[in-house]
Write a protein that holds these residues in place. Structure first.
Motif, mmCIF file in Angstrom:
data_model
loop_
_atom_site.group_PDB
_atom_site.id
_atom_site.type_symbol
_atom_site.label_atom_id
_atom_site.label_comp_id
_atom_site.label_asym_id
_atom_site.label_seq_id
_atom_site.Cartn_x
_atom_site.Cartn_y
_atom_site.Cartn_z
ATOM 1 N N LYS A 8 20.832 -5.049 -6.540
ATOM 2 C CA LYS A 8 19.712 -4.440 -7.259
ATOM 3 C C LYS A 8 18.654 -5.486 -7.503
ATOM 4 O O LYS A 8 17.328 -4.893 -7.280
ATOM 5 C CB LYS A 8 20.016 -4.452 -8.765
ATOM 6 N N VAL A 9 18.527 -6.703 -7.524
ATOM 7 C CA VAL A 9 17.481 -7.566 -7.927
ATOM 8 C C VAL A 9 16.554 -7.660 -6.586
ATOM 9 O O VAL A 9 15.424 -7.690 -6.887
ATOM 10 C CB VAL A 9 17.832 -8.822 -8.061
ATOM 11 N N ASP A 10 17.242 -7.714 -5.509
ATOM 12 C CA ASP A 10 16.512 -7.748 -4.244
ATOM 13 C C ASP A 10 15.986 -6.445 -3.997
ATOM 14 O O ASP A 10 14.731 -6.357 -3.232
ATOM 15 C CB ASP A 10 17.807 -7.863 -3.034
ATOM 16 N N ALA A 11 16.406 -5.269 -4.365
ATOM 17 C CA ALA A 11 15.876 -3.841 -3.954
ATOM 18 C C ALA A 11 14.581 -3.876 -4.967
ATOM 19 O O ALA A 11 13.764 -3.360 -4.513
ATOM 20 C CB ALA A 11 16.772 -2.698 -4.507
ATOM 21 N N GLN A 12 14.673 -4.225 -6.193
ATOM 22 C CA GLN A 12 13.432 -4.462 -7.199
ATOM 23 C C GLN A 12 12.185 -5.334 -6.206
ATOM 24 O O GLN A 12 11.130 -4.809 -6.599
ATOM 25 C CB GLN A 12 13.741 -4.840 -8.315
ATOM 26 N N ILE A 13 12.842 -6.386 -5.939
ATOM 27 C CA ILE A 13 11.843 -7.416 -5.052
ATOM 28 C C ILE A 13 11.070 -6.638 -3.985
ATOM 29 O O ILE A 13 10.074 -6.491 -3.772
ATOM 30 C CB ILE A 13 12.397 -8.652 -4.924
ATOM 31 N N ALA A 14 12.110 -5.846 -3.267
ATOM 32 C CA ALA A 14 11.515 -5.120 -2.079
ATOM 33 C C ALA A 14 10.504 -3.900 -2.313
ATOM 34 O O ALA A 14 9.526 -3.706 -1.751
ATOM 35 C CB ALA A 14 12.692 -4.587 -1.214
ATOM 36 N N ASP A 15 10.981 -3.264 -3.677
ATOM 37 C CA ASP A 15 10.231 -2.113 -3.899
ATOM 38 C C ASP A 15 8.870 -2.516 -4.409
ATOM 39 O O ASP A 15 7.618 -2.146 -4.060
ATOM 40 C CB ASP A 15 10.722 -1.403 -5.093
ATOM 41 N N LYS A 16 8.664 -3.789 -5.119
ATOM 42 C CA LYS A 16 7.216 -4.520 -5.531
ATOM 43 C C LYS A 16 6.809 -4.823 -4.339
ATOM 44 O O LYS A 16 5.282 -4.777 -4.359
ATOM 45 C CB LYS A 16 7.641 -5.521 -6.448
ATOM 46 N N SER A 17 7.001 -5.379 -3.357
ATOM 47 C CA SER A 17 6.315 -5.920 -2.224
ATOM 48 C C SER A 17 5.863 -4.680 -1.521
ATOM 49 O O SER A 17 4.541 -4.692 -0.960
ATOM 50 C CB SER A 17 7.325 -6.640 -1.077
ATOM 51 N N ILE A 18 6.673 -3.692 -1.229
ATOM 52 C CA ILE A 18 6.154 -2.507 -0.472
ATOM 53 C C ILE A 18 5.059 -1.908 -1.411
ATOM 54 O O ILE A 18 3.955 -1.357 -0.568
ATOM 55 C CB ILE A 18 7.263 -1.238 -0.471
ATOM 56 N N SER A 19 5.147 -1.722 -2.662
ATOM 57 C CA SER A 19 4.118 -1.153 -3.525
ATOM 58 C C SER A 19 2.787 -1.984 -3.378
ATOM 59 O O SER A 19 1.705 -1.387 -3.261
ATOM 60 C CB SER A 19 4.367 -1.055 -5.094
ATOM 61 N N GLU A 20 3.032 -3.159 -3.355
ATOM 62 C CA GLU A 20 1.766 -3.975 -3.243
ATOM 63 C C GLU A 20 1.207 -4.033 -1.951
ATOM 64 O O GLU A 20 -0.105 -3.998 -1.669
ATOM 65 C CB GLU A 20 2.141 -5.660 -3.468
ATOM 66 N N ALA A 21 2.051 -3.907 -0.915
ATOM 67 C CA ALA A 21 1.596 -3.753 0.397
ATOM 68 C C ALA A 21 0.695 -2.306 0.683
ATOM 69 O O ALA A 21 -0.277 -2.241 1.335
ATOM 70 C CB ALA A 21 2.649 -3.710 1.667
ATOM 71 N N ASN A 22 1.192 -1.218 0.178
ATOM 72 C CA ASN A 22 0.480 0.406 0.142
ATOM 73 C C ASN A 22 -0.831 -0.030 -0.725
ATOM 74 O O ASN A 22 -1.501 0.427 -0.189
ATOM 75 C CB ASN A 22 1.239 1.032 -0.819
ATOM 76 N N ARG A 23 -0.855 -0.705 -1.806
ATOM 77 C CA ARG A 23 -1.909 -0.871 -2.637
ATOM 78 C C ARG A 23 -3.002 -1.644 -1.709
ATOM 79 O O ARG A 23 -4.154 -1.178 -1.603
ATOM 80 C CB ARG A 23 -1.436 -1.732 -3.872
ATOM 81 N N ARG A 24 -2.909 -2.629 -1.344
ATOM 82 C CA ARG A 24 -3.605 -3.475 -0.372
ATOM 83 C C ARG A 24 -4.158 -2.655 1.034
ATOM 84 O O ARG A 24 -5.284 -2.540 1.290
ATOM 85 C CB ARG A 24 -3.005 -4.636 0.042
ATOM 86 N N ALA A 25 -3.252 -1.971 1.449
ATOM 87 C CA ALA A 25 -3.517 -1.050 2.763
ATOM 88 C C ALA A 25 -4.640 0.049 2.337
ATOM 89 O O ALA A 25 -5.490 0.098 3.044
ATOM 90 C CB ALA A 25 -2.096 -0.183 3.329
ATOM 91 N N GLN A 26 -4.383 0.831 1.007
ATOM 92 C CA GLN A 26 -5.380 1.705 0.418
ATOM 93 C C GLN A 26 -6.878 1.045 0.407
ATOM 94 O O GLN A 26 -7.724 1.737 0.687
ATOM 95 C CB GLN A 26 -4.894 2.398 -0.513
ATOM 96 N N LEU A 27 -6.862 -0.035 -0.050
ATOM 97 C CA LEU A 27 -8.040 -0.715 -0.285
ATOM 98 C C LEU A 27 -8.863 -1.136 0.866
ATOM 99 O O LEU A 27 -9.962 -0.989 1.130
ATOM 100 C CB LEU A 27 -7.926 -2.003 -1.337
ATOM 101 N N LEU A 28 -8.083 -1.750 1.619
ATOM 102 C CA LEU A 28 -8.462 -2.126 2.943
ATOM 103 C C LEU A 28 -8.897 -0.747 3.886
ATOM 104 O O LEU A 28 -10.021 -1.247 4.650
ATOM 105 C CB LEU A 28 -7.352 -2.817 3.914
#
Length: 185
Positions: A8-28
């Protein structure tokens, strides 16, 4: 159970990483689309909220969490390549209110007002901008409250230091009185 908790902890970390990557991709993507665009990745809290199409043709409005970018499509003379160029950049931190008018939305600040001529989704734009204004106000109040608490804590520490000094001085004077030299006869 331990393995499940770890997953569960690993899944939450992965979700945060994916959200951050999507945020950065949209801005880029926005940054690469617009010539001479400011660095949009310099603020780790900045995110794309929505895109709107103003009334003026070949214009895009990007509503970010801290700014509005209005970009106009242009065509190079010789190569006929199209590109976007910033027409208007509005810092949402200075906006104090919005007003919906017949032909669009007015963003009011203490210095000046900004008019955005838009027909579609005006209510959605106004609501999103008002949400950002409210968020800035909430953060400002939180910061002021935090600063007030820090000042109070510092004053309390200062009072405690002063009391400690008083006690130390009192103990020193008591020791001096108890150690008076006997008088010589």
């Amino acid at each position: 159970i331990d393995a499940e908790d770890k997953l569960k902890v690993d899944a939450q970390i992965a979700d945060k990483s994916i959200s951050e990557a999507n945020r950065r991709a949209q801005l880029l993507k926005i940054e690469k689309t617009i010539r001479r665009c400011p660095d949009l990745l310099d603020n780790p809290n900045r995110k794309l909220i929505s895109r709107f199409t103003p009334k003026e043709s070949r214009t895009e409005l990007y509503l970010l969490s801290d700014m509005i970018i209005i970009a106009k499509e242009k065509t190079e003379t010789l190569s006929r390549k199209t590109f976007q160029e910033i027409k208007k950049l509005i810092d949402l931190k200075i906006i104090i209110s919005t007003e919906k008018i017949e032909k669009g939305l007015v963003l009011k600040s203490e210095e000046m007002d900004y008019f955005i001529e838009i027909e579609d989704r005006v209510d959605e734009l106004q609501k999103a901008v008002n949400n950002q204004i409210d968020e800035f106000e909430r953060k400002k109040k939180e910061k002021e409250e935090e600063e007030r608490r820090a000042k109070e804590e510092e004053l309390e520490r200062q009072r405690e230091r002063e009391k400690l000094l008083e006690v130390q001085n009192s103990l020193k004077s008591t020791k001096k009185k108890g150690k008076k030299k006997p008088k010589k006869k």
